[in-house]
Structure formats: structure tokens, C-alpha cells
Design an enzyme around this catalytic site. Structure first.
Site, PDB file in Angstrom:
ATOM      1  N   CYS A 150      -5.283  -1.600  -1.950  1.00  0.00           N
ATOM      2  CA  CYS A 150      -4.690  -2.383  -1.134  1.00  0.00           C
ATOM      3  C   CYS A 150      -6.407  -2.917  -0.217  1.00  0.00           C
ATOM      4  CB  CYS A 150      -4.413  -1.366   0.542  1.00  0.00           C
ATOM      5  SG  CYS A 150      -3.059  -0.393  -0.400  1.00  0.00           S
ATOM      6  N   GLU A 184      -4.488  -4.530  -7.547  1.00  0.00           N
ATOM      7  CA  GLU A 184      -3.805  -3.968  -8.061  1.00  0.00           C
ATOM      8  C   GLU A 184      -1.830  -4.938  -7.479  1.00  0.00           C
ATOM      9  OE1 GLU A 184      -3.364   0.409  -6.350  1.00  0.00           O
ATOM     10  OE2 GLU A 184      -1.237  -0.004  -5.977  1.00  0.00           O
TER      11      GLU A 184
END
Ligand code: ACO
Ligand code: ZN
Length: 284
Positions: A150, A184
């Protein structure tokens, strides 16, 4: 982390106070139920503990000894520093950081188990301490070779180049690990914009310096897509769309996207990471 079935619940916190900023959250975050009824919640800008009133915060600040994020300061280029925080060793901080970040990240599962992650917090220093600007998290071991889980820049600091700086930092770590990496998936709209811009700018910068080198040497040298990946740690899929395939080879056509990216980079004199100031070795 991301997940398809994550709770995209309605925003539940009205306002947060963090240091000298008042920020309106964007998304739901699982703060304790009793905090969701308040007009504003108060977060200690150093340990990220959350309390219900200004008075509670003042009481907390008189006891809170932190003046910077916990963990190791692994980069300093005044006034900016990066701190590396182990999600297992500093669990409370890591959980508080995830709760805060969730306010601005959609389609994310919140990991209460922060053990498998490292957190890289960017902070800006003044006479009162190191103030959090943003962060990215990274799995200690990623099966998919992700180098960011993140990433967030807090809203008061957005659109000033800090996102690019965080992304650049994540690739500097990958270079030291001698690996290629990628964020990601899925990326948010803002995440995709920032990454695409970083990838184009980094690749075109390498191509231009390569071209200059070969001109100086007076010979026509070639560089492969693999070379570019190795030098930049940017995974092949992430820059392949910048090239055109021509007669069995990728020919780098300077597209308008590349030209624009380069022009924007030159026009904004932005802070860059100075790799010589990075004090870090990968743990295994
Ligand atoms: N509109 C248009 N372009 C934008 C915007 C925007 N709102 N925000 C950033 N950009 C572009 C910039 O123009 C810049 O490109 P350029 O150099 O080619 O002009 C590039 O993106 C980077 O800009 P920064 O100022 O460095 O980005 P910022 O500091 O705002 O951080 C970030 C970007 C981290 C994505 C921030 O917007 C954010 O925290 N958003 C909320 C959380 C989020 O979505 N995170 C990513 C999720 S995906 C993941 O975590 C792997
Ligand atoms: Zn505190």
C-alpha cells in the site's frame, strides 16, 4: 493489501485532526465504534494513537515520548527522512498507521496482522519533530515479488511530488536487493497515474543518458528491454507498453506520452532520492 470482497463501506469518520492538519477522510476505516459518532477524532501525529477529544490528546501528548516514527531512520536528506518500521516489533504503531491509511484507501483489506510487513514512513522535520507525510508498506516476503503493498501520501501533502519520492524510494530498495519489483494490484486511479508517470520518466531518463553516452563514444550501441529492467528495477510488463514492436525487436519510439512525461519532469524541479544517503541492507 487488496481484496476483491473488501468492505467498501460508507465513510464513518467525519474529520481527523493530525498534528496541525484537519483532514476529511475519503473512505471507511474500522476505528472503534464509539469514535464514529464524534464530529472529529484526534490522532497523535507521532505514535498515531487515536483519542476522542482535544483534552485527551493534550493529556496524551504530555506523556507521549515519541518525536518521530519508531524504527530505524534509514534515509536523511534534510528536512526529509525515511523510517523503517517492522510490523512485528512495532505492532501498535503499524496497526494505527493502517487504520489511518484506510481512511484514504479504497478496496483494501485491513491487515490486523501487521507481522509480515515492513513500513517505510516519510517524515518532514522541523523544530517540533518529524511529521508524517506518507508511507508505503512492503511484504517481508512477497511471492509475487511486489515491492509495495500500500502507498499513501496524506491529503495535505498530495500533488507536491511526495508520491513520486515514495515510489522512487521503493525502487531504490529493490535495486539494493538486486530484484525487479512492482506495486500490488489493483492500483487506485491515483496510484496508476503516479506509477505510469514514474515509469515513463525513469525509462526516458535512462534512454537519454544512454544515447548521450553512445554519442560520446561515437558508436551505435543497443540497449535491451531486459537491461532497462535491470538498471531501473522496473518490471518488464510495467514499461513494455512504452515501446513499439518492430521486425522482431522492441524499437523505442519516443511517443508523445514519453515526451510529455519528460517535459513535466524537467519543468518541476522535484526532490529526488539521493541513493548515497540510503543506509539499508535487506534482511533475510
Ligand atoms: N490528478 C492528476 N494527476 C495527478 C494527481 C491528480 N489528483 N495526483 C497525482 N498526479 C500525477 C502528478 O501529476 C504526477 O505526475 P507528473 O510528474 O507526470 O505530473 C504523478 O501523478 C505523481 O504526483 P505526486 O505529486 O508525486 O503524487 P502524490 O504525492 O499526490 O501521491 C498518491 C500520489 C500516493 C497515489 C496519492 O494520490 C494518494 O495517497 N492517494 C490516495 C491513496 C492511493 O490511492 N494510493 C495508491 C493505491 S494503489 C497501492 O497502494 C499499490
Ligand atoms: Zn503519541
Amino acid at each position: 493489501g487488496h481484496s476483491e470482497d473488501s468492505l467498501t463501506r460508507i465513510r464513518n469518520i467525519e474529520m481527523i485532526e493530525l498534528g496541525r492538519h484537519r483532514i476529511q477522510p475519503w473512505y471507511f476505516s474500522p476505528y472503534p465504534q464509539q469514535l464514529t459518532v464524534l464530529p472529529c477524532i484526534y490522532i497523535c501525529e507521532f505514535c498515531l494513537k487515536c483519542v476522542s477529544s482535544q483534552t485527551c490528546l493534550q493529556r496524551h501528548m504530555s506523556k507521549c515520548l515519541l518525536k518521530h516514527p519508531p524504527g530505524n531512520e534509514i534515509y536523511r536528506s534534510h528536512p526529509l527522512s525515511f523510517f523503517e518500521i517492522d510490523g512485528r516489533k512495532n505492532k501498535a504503531y503499524a496497526q494505527n498507521l493502517c487504520l489511518l491509511a484506510k481512511l484514504f484507501l479504497d478496496h483494501k483489506t485491513l491487515y490486523y496482522d501487521t507481522d509480515p510487513f515492513l513500513f517505510y514512513v516519510l517524515a518532514e522535520r522541523d523544530e517540533r519533530g518529524f511529521h508524517i507525510v506518507g508511507y508505503f508498506s512492503k511484504e517481508k516476503e512477497s511471492a509475487d515479488e511486489y515491492n509495495v503493498a500500500c502507498i499513501l501520501v496524506l491529503p495535505p501533502y498530495q500533488k507536491m511530488g511526495y508520491g513520486r519520492l515514495l515510489i522512487e524510494f521503493s525502487y531504490e530498495l529493490s535495486k539494493i536487493e538486486r530484484k525487479t519489483g512492482s506495486p500490488e494490484k489493483p492500483l487506485s486511479d491515483l496510484g496508476l497515474l503516479s506509477y505510469r508517470s514514474f515509469w515513463s520518466q525513469t525509462i526516458i531518463e535512462k534512454l537519454i543518458s544512454f544515447k548521450e553516452e553512445s554519442l560520446q563514444l561515437g558508436e551505435e550501441k543497443q540497449i535491451s528491454v531486459n537491461d532497462l529492467s535491470e538498471i531501473t528495477s522496473i518490471r518488464k510488463e510495467d514499461h513494455l507498453n512504452l515501446y513499439k514492436y518492430y521486425r522482431g525487436q522492441h524499437v523505442i519510439v519516443i511517443t508523445d506520452e514519453l515526451k510529455d512525461a519528460y517535459r513535466r519532469m524537467l519543468s518541476k524541479c522535484r526532490t529526488r532520492i539521493d541513493p548515497s544517503k540510503l543506509r539499508w541492507t535487506p534482511k533475510d
